[in-house]
Enzyme design. Structure first.
Site, PDB file in Angstrom:
ATOM      1  CB  SER A   1      -4.909  31.779  31.449  1.00  0.00           C
ATOM      2  OG  SER A   1      -5.409  31.046  32.503  1.00  0.00           O
TER       3      SER A   1
ATOM      4  CG  ASN B   1      -9.610  32.333  28.554  1.00  0.00           C
ATOM      5  OD1 ASN B   1     -10.757  32.269  28.990  1.00  0.00           O
ATOM      6  ND2 ASN B   1      -8.555  31.998  29.270  1.00  0.00           N
TER       7      ASN B   1
ATOM      8  CD  GLU C   1      -8.935  25.831  26.386  1.00  0.00           C
ATOM      9  OE1 GLU C   1      -9.805  26.344  25.682  1.00  0.00           O
ATOM     10  OE2 GLU C   1      -8.044  26.509  26.948  1.00  0.00           O
TER      11      GLU C   1
ATOM     12  CG  HIS D   1      -6.111  26.593  30.193  1.00  0.00           C
ATOM     13  ND1 HIS D   1      -7.112  27.267  29.534  1.00  0.00           N
ATOM     14  CD2 HIS D   1      -5.804  27.365  31.265  1.00  0.00           C
ATOM     15  CE1 HIS D   1      -7.392  28.380  30.171  1.00  0.00           C
ATOM     16  NE2 HIS D   1      -6.605  28.461  31.223  1.00  0.00           N
TER      17      HIS D   1
HETATM   18  P1  NAI Z   1      -2.112  31.802  42.796  1.00  0.00           P
HETATM   19  O1  NAI Z   1      -1.482  33.122  42.904  1.00  0.00           O
HETATM   20  O2  NAI Z   1      -3.357  31.493  43.584  1.00  0.00           O
HETATM   21  O3  NAI Z   1      -1.036  30.664  43.161  1.00  0.00           O
HETATM   22  C1  NAI Z   1       0.257  30.638  42.641  1.00  0.00           C
HETATM   23  C2  NAI Z   1       1.149  29.897  43.638  1.00  0.00           C
HETATM   24  O4  NAI Z   1       2.415  29.661  43.022  1.00  0.00           O
HETATM   25  C3  NAI Z   1       1.420  30.668  44.916  1.00  0.00           C
HETATM   26  O5  NAI Z   1       1.127  29.873  46.033  1.00  0.00           O
HETATM   27  C4  NAI Z   1       2.907  31.009  44.833  1.00  0.00           C
HETATM   28  O6  NAI Z   1       3.545  31.027  46.107  1.00  0.00           O
HETATM   29  C5  NAI Z   1       3.415  29.869  43.984  1.00  0.00           C
HETATM   30  N1  NAI Z   1       4.668  30.157  43.290  1.00  0.00           N
HETATM   31  C6  NAI Z   1       5.019  31.278  42.631  1.00  0.00           C
HETATM   32  N2  NAI Z   1       6.247  31.154  42.097  1.00  0.00           N
HETATM   33  C7  NAI Z   1       6.687  29.909  42.430  1.00  0.00           C
HETATM   34  C8  NAI Z   1       7.871  29.182  42.156  1.00  0.00           C
HETATM   35  N3  NAI Z   1       8.857  29.716  41.450  1.00  0.00           N
HETATM   36  N4  NAI Z   1       7.977  27.940  42.636  1.00  0.00           N
HETATM   37  C9  NAI Z   1       6.993  27.384  43.369  1.00  0.00           C
HETATM   38  N5  NAI Z   1       5.843  28.023  43.653  1.00  0.00           N
HETATM   39  C10 NAI Z   1       5.697  29.264  43.193  1.00  0.00           C
HETATM   40  O7  NAI Z   1      -2.373  31.580  41.236  1.00  0.00           O
HETATM   41  P2  NAI Z   1      -3.513  30.728  40.524  1.00  0.00           P
HETATM   42  O8  NAI Z   1      -4.735  31.535  40.370  1.00  0.00           O
HETATM   43  O9  NAI Z   1      -3.596  29.395  41.172  1.00  0.00           O
HETATM   44  O10 NAI Z   1      -2.886  30.584  39.042  1.00  0.00           O
HETATM   45  C11 NAI Z   1      -1.784  29.748  38.794  1.00  0.00           C
HETATM   46  C12 NAI Z   1      -1.624  29.555  37.303  1.00  0.00           C
HETATM   47  O11 NAI Z   1      -2.818  29.024  36.752  1.00  0.00           O
HETATM   48  C13 NAI Z   1      -1.306  30.813  36.500  1.00  0.00           C
HETATM   49  O12 NAI Z   1      -0.467  30.457  35.421  1.00  0.00           O
HETATM   50  C14 NAI Z   1      -2.688  31.221  35.983  1.00  0.00           C
HETATM   51  O13 NAI Z   1      -2.622  31.991  34.824  1.00  0.00           O
HETATM   52  C15 NAI Z   1      -3.295  29.858  35.699  1.00  0.00           C
HETATM   53  N6  NAI Z   1      -4.744  29.816  35.697  1.00  0.00           N
HETATM   54  C16 NAI Z   1      -5.468  30.500  36.626  1.00  0.00           C
HETATM   55  C17 NAI Z   1      -6.856  30.439  36.620  1.00  0.00           C
HETATM   56  C18 NAI Z   1      -7.647  31.177  37.636  1.00  0.00           C
HETATM   57  O14 NAI Z   1      -8.847  31.380  37.413  1.00  0.00           O
HETATM   58  N7  NAI Z   1      -7.067  31.579  38.759  1.00  0.00           N
HETATM   59  C19 NAI Z   1      -7.593  29.648  35.609  1.00  0.00           C
HETATM   60  C20 NAI Z   1      -6.723  28.899  34.715  1.00  0.00           C
HETATM   61  C21 NAI Z   1      -5.365  29.030  34.751  1.00  0.00           C
END
Ligand code: NAI
Length: 475
Positions: free
Chosen positions: A121, A192, A154, A142
């Site tokens: 993001s 955003n 996006e 995105h």
């Molecule tokens: P989250 O914290 O719920 O999930 C992230 C997952 O990635 C975790 O299960 C973690 O164990 C895993 N992980 C971390 N490092 C890793 C690696 N090296 N190899 C494999 N797995 C790994 O995060 P979320 O909310 O799902 O966000 C993920 C991405 O999406 C981020 O880049 C965030 O900025 C983006 N994003 C999030 C939104 C939201 O509203 N939560 C909306 C749009 C984008």
């Protein structure tokens, strides 16, 4: 090029990764979800199962479809499992070093033409791609949270992204049932970045005592048709998350004042009032209070809405010797001084039938009486605002249009793409540029100039794209 038969690798089984996996599997792809923790994979599987069960319950898919969709998903701790994937969508922790390290690993196992996308993001796609093999195959995809529900994707092109690949990804996202738009790699991409004033103008109105929080939230909903106002939405998102997003965009643009975050919101976060999750944000959730707007007068709903429609068409009317007018950016006191007559200025009203209230500021008591009598005659509740340039909702919409115009000027996206993004990424009832066109671009530019002059702040000056578009409209 990307097609329906490719295997999709999703990195990260968190909220976004599990949601994206569901979307891809529903579109018929075999999906491999990678995470570094076994329990994270378990949670991801549960998220997918819940998402599919909800669709079955709502009759959107059959039980057998749900079973097939989940059977198409594999869950793995081993990056080698991605070797046959033609598209990788990375949704791991928002940390550029961790993401870049994962990309390096991925590159050693996937084929040379596999497309690698990030769901980041706030990080730069260009920076994430740089230094890797074939940076042309890197892009941003995105998604919005929750990915299976929110329509928008996006498709973000970094400096080196292959344009044909981005176009192919756009088509693939559409084939997944998404509303996909092209965006350039700038901080905040489209949504955003353009959405900042939705929050900051609400906070500013509150800081200046234009109205109380519940009334401001109500006006966003009632007058403009937003699903939620800035404070109830901030309470839901969490003010820590919301203020971090605001600060990240502001810092990334080296302090461009259009994106100035709210001091009051930062104070709320410092006080631990994070929103629903902490029991208290702008509103308290411990006492189960229902925020209610403050009306200067309530109406039983009986009245003649044609009076209001007439005013909105003409721009102003005379009511009991008082000029009651649509907001043109100037506060009531200034118009009254210029015209030497009592004035009441009405905030924006999108749909005079649907709105249950009118919000106004008056130059004196006589003007206030006339505005109250006008509201009663129209069958609307009356909200008395502090007199300020652009009032509350109109100023927010003006500044949203201004930010949208800047995004077009900076070639982040086309005017239509900006509108589509705002309507599908954050559920706005209309696109900010279409709104400005509907109001009249010349009127919007003049109103922004009036707000900038009255507030003495350059952040409200209309941007170049809006000005030029208004000029073209006048030719
Ligand atoms: P989250 O914290 O719920 O999930 C992230 C997952 O990635 C975790 O299960 C973690 O164990 C895993 N992980 C971390 N490092 C890793 C690696 N090296 N190899 C494999 N797995 C790994 O995060 P979320 O909310 O799902 O966000 C993920 C991405 O999406 C981020 O880049 C965030 O900025 C983006 N994003 C999030 C939104 C939201 O509203 N939560 C909306 C749009 C984008």
């Amino acid at each position: 090029m990307l097609n329906k038969d490719l295997i999709v690798g999703v990195c990260g089984a968190g909220a976004m990764g599990a949601g994206i996996a569901q979307v891809a599997a529903q579109a018929g792809h075999r999906v491999i979800v990678l995470d570094q923790f076994d329990d994270a994979l378990g949670r991801g599987r549960d998220t997918l199962a819940k998402g599919l069960a909800a669709l079955v319950k709502r009759g959107k898919i059959a039980e057998s479809d749900a079973n097939e969709i989940s059977a198409r998903c594999e869950w793995s701790l081993d990056v080698d499992a991605l070797s046959d994937a033609g598209l990788i969508i990375e949704a791991i922790v928002e940390n550029s070093e961790v993401k870049r390290a994962l990309f390096q690993q991925i590159e050693t196992v996937v084929s040379g033409d596999a497309v690698i996308a990030t769901n980041t993001s706030s990080l730069s796609v260009t920076a994430l791609a740089s230094g890797h093999k074939n940076p042309g195959r890197y892009m941003g995809l995105h998604f919005f949270n929750p990915a299976p529900v929110m329509k928008l994707v996006e498709v973000v092109s970094g400096a080196e992204t292959d344009a044909a690949l981005a176009a192919s990804a756009l088509e693939l996202m559409k084939s997944w049932g998404k509303t996909a738009v092209m965006a350039r790699d700038v901080p905040g991409f489209i949504v955003n970045r353009v959405a900042r004033p939705f929050y900051s103008e609400g906070w500013r109105a509150l800081e200046e005592g234009a109205a109380d929080a519940a009334t401001i939230d109500f006006l966003y909903r009632d007058l403009a048709g937003f699903r939620m106002g800035p404070f109830e939405l901030g309470d839901l998102i969490g003010h820590d998350i919301n203020t971090a997003a605001a600060k990240s965009v502001y810092d990334a643009y080296f302090g461009r004042t259009r994106f100035t975050p709210s001091l009051m919101q930062a104070q709320l976060v410092a006080a631990g009032r994070l929103g629903r999750k902490s029991g208290r944000g702008v509103y308290s959730y411990e006492e189960k209070e229902t925020p209610t707007p403050t009306f200067a007068a309530s109406s039983g709903g009986q009245g003649d809405v044609l009076l209001l429609e007439d005013l909105l068409v003409k721009g102003w009317i005379d009511h009991h010797g008082v000029r009651i007018m649509k907001c043109d950016g100037r506060p009531a006191g200034r118009v009254a001084a210029e015209m030497k007559t009592p004035v009441a200025v009405l905030d924006f009203i999108r749909d005079p039938e649907a709105a249950t209230a009118i919000a106004f500021a008056a130059s004196n008591d006589k003007a206030k009486e006339a505005a109250l009598s006008f509201a009663a005659a129209c069958g609307k509740n009356a909200v008395a605002l502090k007199d300020r340039a652009g009032l509350v909702v109109f100023r927010t919409l003006l500044q949203l249009a201004n930010c949208a115009g800047d995004a077009v000027r900076d070639e982040v996206a086309s005017p239509d793409a900006v509108d589509v993004a705002m309507m599908n990424g954050v559920n706005y009832p209309f696109g900010p540029i279409a709104w400005a066109r509907g109001e009249g671009l010349g009127h919007v530019v003049d109103a922004l100039d009036a707000v900038a002059e009255e507030c003495g702040e350059a952040m409200y000056r209309p941007g170049e794209w809006l000005r030029a578009a208004a000029r073209r409209g006048l030719l």
